[in-house]
Motif scaffolding. Structure first.
Motif, PDB file in Angstrom:
ATOM      1  N   HIS A 166       0.810  -1.210   0.000  1.00 31.63           N
ATOM      2  CA  HIS A 166       0.000   0.000   0.000  1.00 31.63           C
ATOM      3  C   HIS A 166       0.849   1.268   0.000  1.00 31.63           C
ATOM      4  O   HIS A 166       1.753   1.437   0.821  1.00 31.63           O
ATOM      5  CB  HIS A 166      -0.919   0.036   1.225  1.00 31.63           C
ATOM      6  N   LEU A 167       0.556   2.158  -0.918  1.00 29.28           N
ATOM      7  CA  LEU A 167       1.057   3.527  -0.861  1.00 29.28           C
ATOM      8  C   LEU A 167      -0.050   4.436  -0.346  1.00 29.28           C
ATOM      9  O   LEU A 167       0.184   5.350   0.432  1.00 29.28           O
ATOM     10  CB  LEU A 167       1.505   3.984  -2.252  1.00 29.28           C
ATOM     11  N   LEU A 168      -1.277   4.154  -0.805  1.00 33.06           N
ATOM     12  CA  LEU A 168      -2.444   4.839  -0.268  1.00 33.06           C
ATOM     13  C   LEU A 168      -2.847   4.176   1.040  1.00 33.06           C
ATOM     14  O   LEU A 168      -2.672   2.961   1.214  1.00 33.06           O
ATOM     15  CB  LEU A 168      -3.616   4.746  -1.252  1.00 33.06           C
ATOM     16  N   PHE A 169      -3.400   4.942   1.959  1.00 32.40           N
ATOM     17  CA  PHE A 169      -3.949   4.338   3.165  1.00 32.40           C
ATOM     18  C   PHE A 169      -5.053   3.367   2.764  1.00 32.40           C
ATOM     19  O   PHE A 169      -5.867   3.677   1.872  1.00 32.40           O
ATOM     20  CB  PHE A 169      -4.520   5.400   4.095  1.00 32.40           C
ATOM     21  N   PRO A 170      -5.118   2.190   3.371  1.00 31.68           N
ATOM     22  CA  PRO A 170      -6.126   1.206   2.964  1.00 31.68           C
ATOM     23  C   PRO A 170      -7.550   1.747   2.969  1.00 31.68           C
ATOM     24  O   PRO A 170      -8.313   1.478   2.038  1.00 31.68           O
ATOM     25  CB  PRO A 170      -5.952   0.085   4.004  1.00 31.68           C
ATOM     26  N   ASP A 171      -7.923   2.523   4.006  1.00 33.53           N
ATOM     27  CA  ASP A 171      -9.289   3.041   4.039  1.00 33.53           C
ATOM     28  C   ASP A 171      -9.524   4.043   2.910  1.00 33.53           C
ATOM     29  O   ASP A 171     -10.626   4.139   2.352  1.00 33.53           O
ATOM     30  CB  ASP A 171      -9.601   3.675   5.397  1.00 33.53           C
ATOM     31  N   LEU A 172      -8.474   4.778   2.529  1.00 31.56           N
ATOM     32  CA  LEU A 172      -8.592   5.722   1.425  1.00 31.56           C
ATOM     33  C   LEU A 172      -8.717   4.968   0.099  1.00 31.56           C
ATOM     34  O   LEU A 172      -9.467   5.369  -0.796  1.00 31.56           O
ATOM     35  CB  LEU A 172      -7.386   6.663   1.386  1.00 31.56           C
ATOM     36  N   LYS A 173      -8.002   3.863  -0.028  1.00 34.32           N
ATOM     37  CA  LYS A 173      -8.096   3.061  -1.246  1.00 34.32           C
ATOM     38  C   LYS A 173      -9.507   2.497  -1.398  1.00 34.32           C
ATOM     39  O   LYS A 173     -10.081   2.506  -2.499  1.00 34.32           O
ATOM     40  CB  LYS A 173      -7.079   1.920  -1.216  1.00 34.32           C
ATOM     41  N   VAL A 174     -10.084   2.038  -0.282  1.00 32.35           N
ATOM     42  CA  VAL A 174     -11.457   1.542  -0.328  1.00 32.35           C
ATOM     43  C   VAL A 174     -12.412   2.667  -0.717  1.00 32.35           C
ATOM     44  O   VAL A 174     -13.341   2.472  -1.510  1.00 32.35           O
ATOM     45  CB  VAL A 174     -11.859   0.945   1.041  1.00 32.35           C
ATOM     46  N   ARG A 218      -6.339   7.292 -14.818  1.00 37.12           N
ATOM     47  CA  ARG A 218      -5.214   8.055 -14.272  1.00 37.12           C
ATOM     48  C   ARG A 218      -5.612   9.515 -14.036  1.00 37.12           C
ATOM     49  O   ARG A 218      -5.315  10.094 -12.988  1.00 37.12           O
ATOM     50  CB  ARG A 218      -4.031   7.961 -15.229  1.00 37.12           C
ATOM     51  N   ASP A 219      -6.314  10.110 -15.013  1.00 38.28           N
ATOM     52  CA  ASP A 219      -6.763  11.499 -14.857  1.00 38.28           C
ATOM     53  C   ASP A 219      -7.698  11.634 -13.662  1.00 38.28           C
ATOM     54  O   ASP A 219      -7.595  12.583 -12.871  1.00 38.28           O
ATOM     55  CB  ASP A 219      -7.483  11.976 -16.128  1.00 38.28           C
ATOM     56  N   TRP A 220      -8.616  10.690 -13.553  1.00 37.84           N
ATOM     57  CA  TRP A 220      -9.569  10.719 -12.434  1.00 37.84           C
ATOM     58  C   TRP A 220      -8.827  10.618 -11.103  1.00 37.84           C
ATOM     59  O   TRP A 220      -9.095  11.369 -10.163  1.00 37.84           O
ATOM     60  CB  TRP A 220     -10.565   9.568 -12.581  1.00 37.84           C
ATOM     61  N   LEU A 221      -7.862   9.700 -11.020  1.00 40.57           N
ATOM     62  CA  LEU A 221      -7.113   9.512  -9.779  1.00 40.57           C
ATOM     63  C   LEU A 221      -6.299  10.752  -9.432  1.00 40.57           C
ATOM     64  O   LEU A 221      -6.280  11.192  -8.276  1.00 40.57           O
ATOM     65  CB  LEU A 221      -6.195   8.296  -9.902  1.00 40.57           C
ATOM     66  N   PHE A 222      -5.627  11.317 -10.430  1.00 43.34           N
ATOM     67  CA  PHE A 222      -4.808  12.505 -10.165  1.00 43.34           C
ATOM     68  C   PHE A 222      -5.665  13.651  -9.626  1.00 43.34           C
ATOM     69  O   PHE A 222      -5.257  14.371  -8.709  1.00 43.34           O
ATOM     70  CB  PHE A 222      -4.102  12.954 -11.444  1.00 43.34           C
ATOM     71  N   ASN A 223      -6.855  13.819 -10.186  1.00 43.91           N
ATOM     72  CA  ASN A 223      -7.748  14.866  -9.684  1.00 43.91           C
ATOM     73  C   ASN A 223      -8.186  14.581  -8.252  1.00 43.91           C
ATOM     74  O   ASN A 223      -8.296  15.501  -7.434  1.00 43.91           O
ATOM     75  CB  ASN A 223      -8.980  14.987 -10.596  1.00 43.91           C
ATOM     76  N   GLN A 224      -8.412  13.299  -7.949  1.00 45.58           N
ATOM     77  CA  GLN A 224      -8.794  12.933  -6.583  1.00 45.58           C
ATOM     78  C   GLN A 224      -7.658  13.232  -5.609  1.00 45.58           C
ATOM     79  O   GLN A 224      -7.876  13.798  -4.525  1.00 45.58           O
ATOM     80  CB  GLN A 224      -9.153  11.441  -6.522  1.00 45.58           C
ATOM     81  N   ILE A 225      -6.445  12.853  -5.986  1.00 49.18           N
ATOM     82  CA  ILE A 225      -5.302  13.044  -5.104  1.00 49.18           C
ATOM     83  C   ILE A 225      -5.004  14.532  -4.919  1.00 49.18           C
ATOM     84  O   ILE A 225      -4.780  15.007  -3.795  1.00 49.18           O
ATOM     85  CB  ILE A 225      -4.055  12.326  -5.667  1.00 49.18           C
ATOM     86  N   LYS A 226      -5.008  15.273  -6.023  1.00 42.76           N
ATOM     87  CA  LYS A 226      -4.692  16.704  -5.918  1.00 42.76           C
ATOM     88  C   LYS A 226      -5.711  17.429  -5.062  1.00 42.76           C
ATOM     89  O   LYS A 226      -5.383  18.389  -4.365  1.00 42.76           O
ATOM     90  CB  LYS A 226      -4.634  17.315  -7.315  1.00 42.76           C
ATOM     91  N   GLY A 227      -6.973  16.983  -5.124  1.00 46.63           N
ATOM     92  CA  GLY A 227      -7.995  17.620  -4.315  1.00 46.63           C
ATOM     93  C   GLY A 227      -7.813  17.367  -2.840  1.00 46.63           C
ATOM     94  O   GLY A 227      -8.092  18.227  -1.999  1.00 46.63           O
ATOM     95  N   ARG A 228      -7.300  16.163  -2.518  1.00 46.67           N
ATOM     96  CA  ARG A 228      -7.125  15.806  -1.112  1.00 46.67           C
ATOM     97  C   ARG A 228      -5.733  16.160  -0.593  1.00 46.67           C
ATOM     98  O   ARG A 228      -5.582  16.579   0.551  1.00 46.67           O
ATOM     99  CB  ARG A 228      -7.368  14.296  -0.936  1.00 46.67           C
TER     100      ARG A 228
END
Length: 787
Positions: free
Chosen positions: A395-403, A427-437
């Motif tokens: 895991h690089l993402l926290f497990p609860d965040l991945k869920v 990938r675009d969707w994920l990057f937007n999610q990460i940048k927002g958080r």
């Protein structure tokens, strides 16, 4: 020896007997005498040499035979190399004897098929590119010139099991055939986390495995030399477990280091196991595994040096074999249960999930006996927890965040009515999610997280780079988690989605009722949606949740006083046995809905009730003015005090229906069936009837004079002109001729191939014409027929 050099006296050949490593049961050494070599050494032909012992490496070897390939070692290195050679068999055995060995016993193994990529095929694989797993891998070792094999499969498909069983099988065969190589298993999950940006060499990776197996002093260079000579097969399992922590460039470098165990023209055999969806598509597979997509890469490799195999899921036969092994006394019963529960058989195609389902089988059967069909959610909850736990080191993402990301991805896919998402969009969707958080994330971290998400236990990839959930039911489960959470937080808009499937609804209701703290707020959410103005999609989904909630958890189901569903799209919905009192369904679309046993009251003005299934429905004081009832089925229904003004319909089933106090005005019924319905003559005066079977208004004065004898509906009847004969045509494809006086059947005519829609006599009564759905008209001579 048929080995020649410039000076025969300069080369000596030794054969050392061996039982554990060499393909030939002995090791061949070539020794050069101590002399100055100025122009290189000329070798014209020779028998295979494993190691050429020199004082210092010779960089210029002139060989006429392009197959010549041997390892050069110095006399100082020889003891370490021989020690490695002698220890290799024991090292191969010890490498798979770790703390998890009890999970990978031969008696637990079910053979699986491997499918060969058409771009990387080998001659001994049959025409459909598919063969049993262990057999194919052993043949690859024994008969193929292909050196590098990539074994790909989705999570839970049994890649590790197959790798370990392959190692065991090869070690067993080697006992009888010393010419076979030693398999050396390297679990990449146990490799340490090196400093960020550092990529371990092949020697460093081998050092970890030898130390773990208790051989801390063994020469790693000796192992590598044995690999080059074909005496050792390296098995790298779980490549994605480490590569996911690396950038794209770093993972390519790691693969290059693994490929270094296979120099061009060597006899190496390397097996690499990895999740299919680590690579974004099949082109990415080829480029990274081979080291390029050209005919020959910069490192000197070509596509003929590589093989890509895909691990196939269990079929029904293998599922049964698994159950016979683990549930020998009740395997048939267990399989029947799997077939009876939504998606369980399909999920069981993945060995890991089949094992998980088997573990929870007793609990599932108990829930099923209680008619708690939605208890299957417990299996999914367990699967999520265990899969997350198994990926703990990755895991690089926290497990609860991945869920949470899985829940949001499921929502996005359902909202767009898609099952798949291309890796670039993912990938675009994920990057937007990460940048927002996490706006401070670095670009290289985003690439690693992208790989982490794509190799998540719940996603798989097709050959074109489209990602989807490993199984549709996981999409449904994660979407249900998202919806249940939103409902509990009174987020009404969470239900603004295309109509939810019954499986999603069941998951949602179960999740709500398992989290008792959220029940009250969830009840309020559903109540607010259904009792206020109609909102497309949102209101329909809220109604579906209410229906299932009332069915499985009636004691906690929200109480709805007024249903506001004007214009709602309820086509095909199952509303059987539901109570919708004081419902506003003006203009609602109820086509092909199941209303059997339901109780409805309220406004149905202009509603579309075409082909409704409404056997034994209770319509109490329902206003059906202008409603469309084509093909509707209301047999045995209580249609009391209803308003049918200007209602219209064709082929309506009203048999045995009760129309007490119902109003008919300008009502148009065509081909309606009112047999034995309770309707007065006064009510019927206001109905425009056309070819309608009449009700038995005064049944005490009528007598049955004929027994039909048909095995299905009678579609048409006709008396002969003289009144002595009756002809009847039915959906059983038969025409029957009856004699009125004796009330007996004269003959059955059976030459039509579909239902008889009409029969008619000629004016003189001698000829009978019949028309059928088989698109034919037949003429029958009644005089001959009667005889």
């Amino acid at each position: 020896m048929n080995l020649y050099c410039e000076n025969k006296k300069d080369l000596f050949i030794f054969k050392l007997p061996g039982k554990s490593i060499s393909r030939k049961s002995y090791l061949t050494l070539g020794v050069l005498n101590d002399r100055k070599i100025e122009n290189g050494i000329q070798i014209n032909e020779f028998e295979e040499i494993d190691y050429l012992i020199v004082k210092k490496p010779i960089y210029k070897i002139i060989a006429n035979d392009s197959k010549i390939n041997f390892e050069q070692i110095t006399i100082e290195q020889l003891p370490a190399y021989l020690s490695a050679w002698k220890s290799m068999h024991f090292l191969g055995t010890k490498a798979i004897e770790d703390e998890r060995r009890e999970d990978y016993l031969e008696e637990k193994h079910i053979s699986q098929k491997l499918e060969c990529s058409k771009d990387f095929k080998i001659s001994y694989v049959n025409d459909n590119f598919s063969q049993e797993g262990i057999d194919l891998l052993i043949q690859w070792v024994m008969n193929s010139n292909v050196s590098f094999c990539a074994l790909l499969g989705d999570y839970g498909m049994g890649k590790t099991f197959l790798c370990r069983m392959f190692v065991r099988a090869l070690l067993e065969r080697k006992k009888e055939d010393p010419d076979l190589p030693v398999p050396l298993y390297l679990d990449m999950r146990v490799l340490p986390t090196w400093q960020e940006g550092y990529i371990p060499s092949l020697e460093e990776m081998l050092k970890v495995i030898t130390k773990k197996a208790g051989f801390s002093d063994i020469s790693v260079k000796g192992i590598v030399a044995a690999v080059h000579r074909g005496h050792v097969v390296l098995v790298f399992d779980g490549f994605d477990e480490k590569a996911v922590h690396l950038t794209n460039a770093q993972s390519i470098e790691l693969l290059r280091n693994i490929r270094s165990a296979y120099p061009p023209k060597s006899k190496s055999k390397i097996l690499l196991a990895c999740r299919t969806h680590y690579f974004v598509n099949q082109l990415d597979e080829k480029e990274k595994v081979v080291g390029g997509i050209t005919l020959q890469t910069r490192d000197g490799y070509s596509h003929t040096d590589f093989l890509i195999l895909y691990l196939q899921p269990f079929d029904e036969k293998r599922i049964r074999l698994f159950l016979e092994k683990f549930l020998p006394k009740r395997s048939d019963e267990a399989f029947s249960f799997l077939k009876s529960v939504h998606d369980l058989t399909d999920l069981a195609k993945r060995p890991y999930l089949l094992s998980l389902i088997t573990t929870h089988l007793s609990q599932l059967e108990l829930l099923s006996k209680k008619e708690d069909k939605i208890g299957i959610v417990d299996v999914y909850e367990s699967a999520v927890k265990e899969w997350i736990a198994r990926d703990e080191e990755k895991h690089l993402l926290f497990p609860d965040l991945k869920v949470r990301f899985m829940e949001e991805l499921a929502y996005q896919l359902w909202q767009k009515s898609k099952q798949k998402l291309h890796f670039s969009h993912l990938r675009d969707w994920l990057f937007n999610q990460i940048k927002g958080r996490f706006p401070l994330y670095r670009l290289e971290d985003l690439w690693r997280i992208d790989a982490d998400l794509r190799t998540a236990t719940f996603l798989v990839r097709d050959s074109d780079g489209n990602y989807c959930f490993a199984h549709r039911s996981f999409l449904e489960f994660f979407l249900a988690r998202n919806i249940a959470y939103g409902i509990s937080k009174q987020n009404l808009a969470i239900l603004a989605l295309p109509r939810l499937s019954p499986e999603i609804i069941e998951f949602v209701v179960n999740l709500i009722n398992r989290l008792f703290s959220s029940i009250v707020s969830s009840q309020e959410t559903i109540k607010r949606i259904l009792e206020y103005s109609y909102v497309p999609l949102m209101s329909e989904n809220a109604l579906l949740i209410k229906i299932v909630w009332n069915k499985f958890w009636p004691h906690t189901s929200p109480v709805i006083n007024n249903y506001y569903l004007e214009g709602a799209n309820l086509s095909g919905i199952d509303l059987s046995n539901i109570k919708l009192l004081s419902a506003n369904l003006k203009g609602a679309d109820l086509r092909e809905a199941n209303l059997s046993g339901a109780t409805l009251s309220g406004e149905l003005i202009g509603a579309n009730l075409n082909k409704v299934k409404g056997r034994r429905i209770n319509l109490i004081k329902a206003n059906l003015k202008g409603a469309s009832l084509h093909g509707a089925g209301f047999s045995e229904g209580k249609l009391i005090s209803c308003n049918f003004t200007e209602a219209k319909g064709t082929s309506i089933f009203f048999q045995r229906a009760d129309f007490k106090n119902s109003i008919f005005h300008k009502t148009h019924f065509k081909y309606a069936r009112l047999f034995k319905s309770k309707i007065s003559k006064d009510q019927m005066k206001n109905i425009d009837l056309y070819r309608t079977s009449m009700p038995n208004i005064k049944s005490n004065k009528l007598k049955i004079v004929l027994q039909t004898g048909h095995t299905d509906y009678v579609c048409s009847i006709k008396f002969s002109p003289d009144g002595n004969i009756l002809a009847s045509g039915g959906r059983d494809n038969n025409i029957k001729i009856w004699e009125i006086e004796t009330k007996k059947e004269i003959v059955t005519l059976s030459n039509h191939k579909d239902s008889i829609e009409s029969v008619s006599f000629s004016p003189d009564g001698k000829i009978l014409a019949s028309g059928s759905k088989d698109n034919t008209i037949k003429l029958w001579d009644i005089r001959l027929t009667a005889k």
